[in-house]
Design a protein around this motif. Structure first.
Motif, PDB file in Angstrom:
ATOM      1  N   ALA A   3       0.807  -1.148  -0.054  1.00  0.00           N
ATOM      2  CA  ALA A   3      -0.167   0.061  -0.073  1.00  0.00           C
ATOM      3  C   ALA A   3       0.927   1.169   0.075  1.00  0.00           C
ATOM      4  CB  ALA A   3      -0.882   0.003   1.153  1.00  0.00           C
ATOM      5  N   PRO A   4       0.577   2.087  -0.996  1.00  0.00           N
ATOM      6  CA  PRO A   4       1.458   3.418  -1.253  1.00  0.00           C
ATOM      7  C   PRO A   4       1.172   4.390   0.045  1.00  0.00           C
ATOM      8  CG  PRO A   4      -0.129   3.379  -2.394  1.00  0.00           C
ATOM      9  CD  PRO A   4      -0.229   2.198  -2.072  1.00  0.00           C
ATOM     10  N   ALA A   5       1.951   5.198   0.639  1.00  0.00           N
ATOM     11  CA  ALA A   5       1.634   6.133   1.618  1.00  0.00           C
ATOM     12  C   ALA A   5       0.882   7.436   0.882  1.00  0.00           C
ATOM     13  CB  ALA A   5       2.983   6.606   1.999  1.00  0.00           C
ATOM     14  N   THR A   6       1.218   7.360  -0.438  1.00  0.00           N
ATOM     15  CA  THR A   6       0.682   8.569  -1.217  1.00  0.00           C
ATOM     16  C   THR A   6       0.637   8.243  -2.618  1.00  0.00           C
ATOM     17  OG1 THR A   6       0.783  10.983  -1.700  1.00  0.00           O
ATOM     18  CG2 THR A   6       2.696   9.761  -1.339  1.00  0.00           C
ATOM     19  N   GLY A   7      -0.392   8.888  -3.366  1.00  0.00           N
ATOM     20  CA  GLY A   7      -0.477   8.833  -4.743  1.00  0.00           C
ATOM     21  C   GLY A   7       0.229  10.014  -5.366  1.00  0.00           C
ATOM     22  N   LEU A   8       0.468  11.111  -4.729  1.00  0.00           N
ATOM     23  CA  LEU A   8       0.972  12.129  -5.215  1.00  0.00           C
ATOM     24  C   LEU A   8       2.384  12.110  -5.443  1.00  0.00           C
ATOM     25  CD1 LEU A   8      -1.069  14.676  -3.613  1.00  0.00           C
ATOM     26  CD2 LEU A   8      -1.701  13.676  -5.706  1.00  0.00           C
ATOM     27  N   PRO A   9       3.209  12.717  -6.488  1.00  0.00           N
ATOM     28  CA  PRO A   9       2.490  13.528  -7.420  1.00  0.00           C
ATOM     29  C   PRO A   9       2.113  12.542  -8.892  1.00  0.00           C
ATOM     30  CG  PRO A   9       4.837  14.012  -7.855  1.00  0.00           C
ATOM     31  CD  PRO A   9       4.634  13.032  -6.590  1.00  0.00           C
ATOM     32  N   TYR A  42      -6.466   7.605 -10.548  1.00  0.00           N
ATOM     33  CA  TYR A  42      -7.217   8.491 -11.379  1.00  0.00           C
ATOM     34  C   TYR A  42      -7.502   9.788 -10.610  1.00  0.00           C
ATOM     35  CZ  TYR A  42      -9.243   3.926 -12.706  1.00  0.00           C
ATOM     36  OH  TYR A  42      -9.116   2.600 -13.000  1.00  0.00           O
ATOM     37  N   LYS A  43      -7.812  10.719 -11.442  1.00  0.00           N
ATOM     38  CA  LYS A  43      -7.867  12.326 -11.013  1.00  0.00           C
ATOM     39  C   LYS A  43      -8.949  12.996 -11.729  1.00  0.00           C
ATOM     40  CE  LYS A  43      -5.027  15.380 -13.165  1.00  0.00           C
ATOM     41  NZ  LYS A  43      -3.893  16.277 -13.260  1.00  0.00           N
ATOM     42  N   THR A  44      -9.622  14.124 -10.872  1.00  0.00           N
ATOM     43  CA  THR A  44     -10.574  14.744 -11.356  1.00  0.00           C
ATOM     44  C   THR A  44     -10.531  16.036 -10.694  1.00  0.00           C
ATOM     45  OG1 THR A  44     -12.881  15.010 -11.830  1.00  0.00           O
ATOM     46  CG2 THR A  44     -12.320  14.294  -9.559  1.00  0.00           C
ATOM     47  N   SER A  45     -10.942  17.218 -11.431  1.00  0.00           N
ATOM     48  CA  SER A  45     -10.674  18.607 -10.976  1.00  0.00           C
ATOM     49  C   SER A  45     -11.979  19.240 -10.441  1.00  0.00           C
ATOM     50  CB  SER A  45     -10.039  19.615 -12.038  1.00  0.00           C
ATOM     51  OG  SER A  45      -8.616  19.081 -12.404  1.00  0.00           O
ATOM     52  N   ILE A  46     -11.933  20.042  -9.499  1.00  0.00           N
ATOM     53  CA  ILE A  46     -13.174  20.638  -9.196  1.00  0.00           C
ATOM     54  C   ILE A  46     -12.803  22.288  -8.851  1.00  0.00           C
ATOM     55  CG2 ILE A  46     -14.097  18.681  -8.050  1.00  0.00           C
ATOM     56  CD1 ILE A  46     -13.341  19.740  -5.310  1.00  0.00           C
ATOM     57  N   SER A  47     -13.559  22.947  -9.051  1.00  0.00           N
ATOM     58  CA  SER A  47     -13.590  24.337  -9.227  1.00  0.00           C
ATOM     59  C   SER A  47     -14.153  24.929  -7.658  1.00  0.00           C
ATOM     60  CB  SER A  47     -14.333  25.238 -10.163  1.00  0.00           C
ATOM     61  OG  SER A  47     -13.600  24.878 -11.334  1.00  0.00           O
ATOM     62  N   THR A 106      -6.264   6.947  -5.443  1.00  0.00           N
ATOM     63  CA  THR A 106      -5.239   5.837  -5.353  1.00  0.00           C
ATOM     64  C   THR A 106      -5.549   4.401  -4.674  1.00  0.00           C
ATOM     65  OG1 THR A 106      -3.475   7.438  -5.137  1.00  0.00           O
ATOM     66  CG2 THR A 106      -2.883   5.201  -4.875  1.00  0.00           C
ATOM     67  N   LYS A 107      -5.792   3.370  -5.507  1.00  0.00           N
ATOM     68  CA  LYS A 107      -6.153   1.895  -4.831  1.00  0.00           C
ATOM     69  C   LYS A 107      -4.896   1.483  -4.053  1.00  0.00           C
ATOM     70  CE  LYS A 107      -8.491  -2.101  -6.031  1.00  0.00           C
ATOM     71  NZ  LYS A 107      -9.211  -2.862  -7.028  1.00  0.00           N
ATOM     72  N   LEU A 108      -5.370   1.547  -2.529  1.00  0.00           N
ATOM     73  CA  LEU A 108      -4.413   0.822  -1.656  1.00  0.00           C
ATOM     74  C   LEU A 108      -4.439  -0.636  -1.627  1.00  0.00           C
ATOM     75  CD1 LEU A 108      -5.366   3.438   1.337  1.00  0.00           C
ATOM     76  CD2 LEU A 108      -3.364   3.430  -0.326  1.00  0.00           C
ATOM     77  N   SER A 109      -5.592  -1.408  -1.452  1.00  0.00           N
ATOM     78  CA  SER A 109      -5.566  -2.948  -1.264  1.00  0.00           C
ATOM     79  C   SER A 109      -6.854  -3.403  -1.748  1.00  0.00           C
ATOM     80  CB  SER A 109      -5.325  -3.102   0.109  1.00  0.00           C
ATOM     81  OG  SER A 109      -6.515  -2.433   0.857  1.00  0.00           O
ATOM     82  N   GLU A 137      -6.961  12.298  -1.835  1.00  0.00           N
ATOM     83  CA  GLU A 137      -6.075  13.075  -1.736  1.00  0.00           C
ATOM     84  C   GLU A 137      -6.470  14.510  -2.447  1.00  0.00           C
ATOM     85  OE1 GLU A 137      -1.784  11.549  -0.581  1.00  0.00           O
ATOM     86  OE2 GLU A 137      -2.386  10.631  -2.340  1.00  0.00           O
ATOM     87  N   ALA A 138      -5.806  15.651  -1.905  1.00  0.00           N
ATOM     88  CA  ALA A 138      -6.050  16.873  -2.850  1.00  0.00           C
ATOM     89  C   ALA A 138      -4.782  17.479  -3.047  1.00  0.00           C
ATOM     90  CB  ALA A 138      -7.003  17.973  -1.999  1.00  0.00           C
ATOM     91  N   MET A 139      -4.834  18.078  -4.045  1.00  0.00           N
ATOM     92  CA  MET A 139      -3.466  18.868  -4.278  1.00  0.00           C
ATOM     93  C   MET A 139      -3.891  20.236  -5.146  1.00  0.00           C
ATOM     94  SD  MET A 139      -1.726  16.882  -7.377  1.00  0.00           S
ATOM     95  CE  MET A 139      -2.441  16.282  -9.031  1.00  0.00           C
ATOM     96  N   ASP A 140      -2.891  21.049  -5.167  1.00  0.00           N
ATOM     97  CA  ASP A 140      -3.059  22.248  -5.688  1.00  0.00           C
ATOM     98  C   ASP A 140      -2.697  22.356  -7.270  1.00  0.00           C
ATOM     99  OD1 ASP A 140      -0.335  22.516  -5.584  1.00  0.00           O
ATOM    100  OD2 ASP A 140      -0.290  23.794  -3.873  1.00  0.00           O
ATOM    101  N   GLU A 141      -2.905  23.494  -7.705  1.00  0.00           N
ATOM    102  CA  GLU A 141      -2.660  23.746  -9.193  1.00  0.00           C
ATOM    103  C   GLU A 141      -1.035  23.215  -9.492  1.00  0.00           C
ATOM    104  OE1 GLU A 141      -5.180  26.597 -11.594  1.00  0.00           O
ATOM    105  OE2 GLU A 141      -4.921  27.469  -9.656  1.00  0.00           O
TER     106      GLU A 141
END
Length: 411
Positions: free
Chosen positions: A163-169, A174-179, A195-198, A219-223
């Protein structure tokens, strides 16, 4: 019976018909006046003191009343500030000196100060007793604080060996954007990554079962591709682990509120309860986040209960005020004033205040005005009748005058 009495009777008859013609003239001239209520003339006789040997002619009295209770037909318009009351009630309005009056004329427009004014120049009053006022020039905005995101995570996505600690960067599936919008109304794009963990057996007591559930890291990330700072309040925003059962739905113990902080903004609570895992493709089923950019009012919308909403250039809506209406126990007892308004009197009783649609009060229609309750055909008929009756009274006067002349000619 005296000849002078006959002459007085015919004169009173001419005056009565003249009064009737006066009301008919008012009604016809206001046939297209918004909210106008027709006048009608009521006649009553005042008899003289006769005797068994003859009749003493009396006179005719008239009383002018206004049919305030009778509602006019609705004329529908394309202007949202036009208002009509279907049923009992009157708009509360105010003149330039601050006097309060009542009217059914709802042809309101916004003046340069953002106040709703009808064709008579009267300002519409709100529930607080002050003129309804709309700020037309000051922009408003709202920072994002909550929203909803529903996605379908492909169940065929392979689970990692560890299991990864993070899916970033770049390690996410999968990724989707929201405003979103920050405190100053600036649009801020937030990327939400999954990110699929298990992949785990749903039933730990049956290791031979091939029905499996899964866990996904959100998770959430900025631009710039940086993970949202996890040290901000509330604790550990910016990531969440979703737990799915063997049917691909969120399990009963899985958290669903995903919290992250918008840069230069507030914390947004994103509801992920409609997220599922099924099939072989990722898709976004629903995304809706509140907040809007700075904009001024483009138009206003008025609900049937009197609530006034401002509709802004950003398509956002904001509650501005609420309109109350009043009712009287005897509306026909109101005193008519210039400008198609009424004042309360002892005959009308005191105004009862309520909201449109309340018990005893009419409902409110936006985009319509109440027309005059004048029936033009009936008024023309009344005019002909008054004219003929007036002419008949003049003939009675002429006849009594000729009889009096005959008496004067006796030697």
């Amino acid at each position: 019976m005296g000849l002078y009495g006959i002459m007085n009777t015919s004169v009173s008859g001419m005056n009565a018909q003249s009064n009737k013609l006066s009301t008919v003239a008012d009604n016809i001239s206001n046939a297209n006046t918004v909210g106008y209520k027709r006048y009608k003339t009521a006649f009553s006789s005042l008899v003289g003191s006769g005797s068994s040997s003859g009749h003493e002619s009396g006179i005719v009295n008239t009383t002018v009343v206004q049919s305030v209770r009778q509602q006019g037909a609705f004329n529908f318009t394309s202007r949202g500030t036009d208002l009509a009351i279907n049923g009992n009630g009157f708009f509360q309005v105010e003149d330039s000196q601050g006097g309060t009056y009542f009217t059914r004329a709802g042809d309101f427009v916004l003046d340069k100060n953002g106040q709703m004014v009808n064709s008579g120049g009267y300002k519409l009053l709100s529930a607080g007793g002050t003129p309804v006022s709309v700020d037309l020039n000051t922009p408003v905005w709202q920072a994002s604080s909550e929203g909803e995101l529903g996605v379908n995570l492909a169940s065929s996505t392979p689970a990692p060996a560890t299991a990864p600690a993070t899916g970033l960067p770049t390690g996410y599936d999968y990724k989707t954007s929201i405003s979103t919008f920050d405190q100053n109304g600036n649009a801020v794009k937030i990327d939400v990554v999954f990110t699929k963990l298990s992949q785990t057996h749903v039933d730990p007591l049956d290791p031979t079962s091939d029905v499996t559930g899964s866990e996904w890291l959100v998770e959430a990330m900025d631009e710039a591709g940086n993970k949202i700072d996890p040290s901000t309040t509330p604790a550990s925003p910016g990531e969440l682990t979703l737990q799915f059962d063997g049917d691909g739905n969120l399990s009963a113990v899985s958290p669903t509120d995903f919290l992250f902080k918008v840069p230069n903004g507030g914390v947004v609570t994103l509801d992920l309860s409609k997220t599922v895992t099924a099939g072989e493709k990722f898709s976004v089923n629903k995304v809706d986040v509140d907040g809007y950019k700075p904009s001024t009012i483009q138009t206003i919308r008025i609900e049937s209960d009197g609530r006034v909403f401002g509709v802004y250039g950003s398509s956002a809506e904001k509650l501005l005020d609420q309109i109350q209406i009043v009712n009287f126990s005897n509306p026909d007892g109101l005193q008519a004033k210039s400008g198609n308004v009424y004042a309360a009197t002892d005959a009308s009783g005191d105004p009862a205040v309520g909201f449109p649609g309340d018990n005893g009060f009419g409902s409110l229609f936006s985009g319509a005005v109440e027309g005059s309750n004048v029936d033009l055909a009936a008024e023309l008929t009344e005019m002909v009748q008054a004219q003929r009756t007036y002419s008949a009274n003049t003939k009675v006067f002429n006849a009594s005058s000729e009889l009096l002349q005959e008496l004067n000619n006796l030697r």
